[in-house]
Enzyme design. Structure first.
Site, PDB file in Angstrom:
ATOM      1  CB  CYS A 249      47.188  46.209  32.022  1.00 25.51           C
ATOM      2  SG  CYS A 249      46.060  44.851  32.385  1.00 25.51           S
TER       3      CYS A 249
ATOM      4  CG  ASP B  29      46.624  31.577  37.459  1.00 29.20           C
ATOM      5  OD1 ASP B  29      45.770  32.429  37.754  1.00 29.20           O
ATOM      6  OD2 ASP B  29      47.799  31.608  37.904  1.00 29.20           O
TER       7      ASP B  29
ATOM      8  N   GLY C  58      40.938  41.128  47.308  1.00 26.85           N
ATOM      9  CA  GLY C  58      42.127  40.336  46.996  1.00 26.85           C
ATOM     10  C   GLY C  58      42.564  40.388  45.545  1.00 26.85           C
TER      11      GLY C  58
ATOM     12  CG  HIS D 141      42.488  43.161  32.298  1.00 23.83           C
ATOM     13  ND1 HIS D 141      43.005  43.729  31.141  1.00 23.83           N
ATOM     14  CD2 HIS D 141      41.449  42.395  31.894  1.00 23.83           C
ATOM     15  CE1 HIS D 141      42.309  43.329  30.095  1.00 23.83           C
ATOM     16  NE2 HIS D 141      41.357  42.512  30.528  1.00 23.83           N
TER      17      HIS D 141
ATOM     18  CG  HIS E 111      41.674  38.047  36.693  1.00 25.67           C
ATOM     19  ND1 HIS E 111      41.992  39.352  37.003  1.00 25.67           N
ATOM     20  CD2 HIS E 111      42.091  37.310  37.750  1.00 25.67           C
ATOM     21  CE1 HIS E 111      42.575  39.405  38.171  1.00 25.67           C
ATOM     22  NE2 HIS E 111      42.643  38.169  38.670  1.00 25.67           N
TER      23      HIS E 111
ATOM     24  CG  HIS F 163      40.678  33.273  39.754  1.00 24.90           C
ATOM     25  ND1 HIS F 163      42.035  32.992  39.735  1.00 24.90           N
ATOM     26  CD2 HIS F 163      40.572  34.587  40.099  1.00 24.90           C
ATOM     27  CE1 HIS F 163      42.704  34.099  40.070  1.00 24.90           C
ATOM     28  NE2 HIS F 163      41.848  35.064  40.295  1.00 24.90           N
TER      29      HIS F 163
HETATM   30  P1  AMP Z   1      44.074  37.919  41.299  1.00 19.18           P
HETATM   31  O1  AMP Z   1      44.751  37.711  42.608  1.00 19.18           O
HETATM   32  O2  AMP Z   1      42.622  37.533  41.297  1.00 19.18           O
HETATM   33  O3  AMP Z   1      44.307  39.303  40.740  1.00 19.18           O
HETATM   34  O4  AMP Z   1      44.728  36.871  40.332  1.00 19.18           O
HETATM   35  C1  AMP Z   1      45.669  37.159  39.362  1.00 19.18           C
HETATM   36  C2  AMP Z   1      46.022  35.829  38.742  1.00 19.18           C
HETATM   37  O5  AMP Z   1      46.701  36.063  37.528  1.00 19.18           O
HETATM   38  C3  AMP Z   1      46.924  34.964  39.621  1.00 19.18           C
HETATM   39  O6  AMP Z   1      46.296  33.708  39.837  1.00 19.18           O
HETATM   40  C4  AMP Z   1      48.204  34.859  38.791  1.00 19.18           C
HETATM   41  O7  AMP Z   1      48.819  33.603  38.947  1.00 19.18           O
HETATM   42  C5  AMP Z   1      47.690  35.074  37.388  1.00 19.18           C
HETATM   43  N1  AMP Z   1      48.675  35.583  36.459  1.00 19.18           N
HETATM   44  C6  AMP Z   1      49.447  36.681  36.606  1.00 19.18           C
HETATM   45  N2  AMP Z   1      50.238  36.848  35.529  1.00 19.18           N
HETATM   46  C7  AMP Z   1      49.950  35.823  34.681  1.00 19.18           C
HETATM   47  C8  AMP Z   1      50.429  35.440  33.395  1.00 19.18           C
HETATM   48  N3  AMP Z   1      51.371  36.133  32.766  1.00 19.18           N
HETATM   49  N4  AMP Z   1      49.896  34.332  32.809  1.00 19.18           N
HETATM   50  C9  AMP Z   1      48.953  33.625  33.452  1.00 19.18           C
HETATM   51  N5  AMP Z   1      48.451  33.940  34.657  1.00 19.18           N
HETATM   52  C10 AMP Z   1      48.955  35.016  35.276  1.00 19.18           C
HETATM   53 ZN    ZN Z   2      44.298  45.355  31.067  1.00 20.48          ZN
END
Ligand code: AMP
Ligand code: ZN
Length: 134
Positions: free
Chosen positions: A3, A29, A91, A96, A98, A100
């Site tokens: 993950c 992000d 979406g 994991h 998160h 926004h």
């Molecule tokens: P979601 O579509 O809600 O699952 O959003 C996942 C978010 O995680 C996206 O906005 C990605 O740009 C962000 N993301 C993925 N990998 C990383 C990373 N290594 N560091 C920072 N943000 C990330």
């Molecule tokens: Zn995780």
């Protein structure tokens, strides 16, 4: 676990930390949709809040609140959209949890919560309320 956000917690992948405490990590992000786009994750892996206890969700929410204050203090945007994408239908790309934190700026051309989907369904709110009464 494979993950990306657990790897960030475990310091196997770097991040730009906005706020951290024992329960949460907030970081910028990597593909921002707005200046200061921040994601806040619980340090323990949960896919969605539905797997969390009330206490775990409270601690997570407290971290989101502080991260929001940090972004407000440092960038002073005009406003925010704050929320999470939940499961594939919602979406969610990274499984994991998160939140926004998306800063909004006057004239940035973005939408609001009402622009996410337009699918009101075939029942009125009054009809649906019958299900919640039971
Ligand atoms: P979601 O579509 O809600 O699952 O959003 C996942 C978010 O995680 C996206 O906005 C990605 O740009 C962000 N993301 C993925 N990998 C990383 C990373 N290594 N560091 C920072 N943000 C990330
Ligand atoms: Zn995780």
């Amino acid at each position: 676990m494979n993950c990306i956000f657990c790897k960030i917690i475990n310091k196997e992948v770097p991040n730009y930390t906005v706020y951290e405490d024992e329960n949460v990590l907030a970081f910028l992000d990597i593909f921002p949709v707005a200046k200061g786009h921040t994601v806040v994750i619980p340090k323990k892996h949960f896919e969605t809040p539905l797997e969390m206890s009330t206490e775990e969700f409270k601690n997570f929410s407290a971290g989101v609140h502080i991260a929001l204050q940090r972004v407000e203090t440092i960038l002073s945007p005009g406003g925010f959209n704050v929320g999470w994408n939940q499961k594939e239908a919602g979406g969610q790309a990274v499984p994991h949890l998160h939140v926004h934190i998306i800063p909004r700026y006057e004239g940035d051309g973005g939408g609001n919560m009402h622009s996410i989907v337009k699918n009101p369904g075939d029942k009125t709110p009054a009809e649906l309320f019958e299900l919640f009464k039971k």
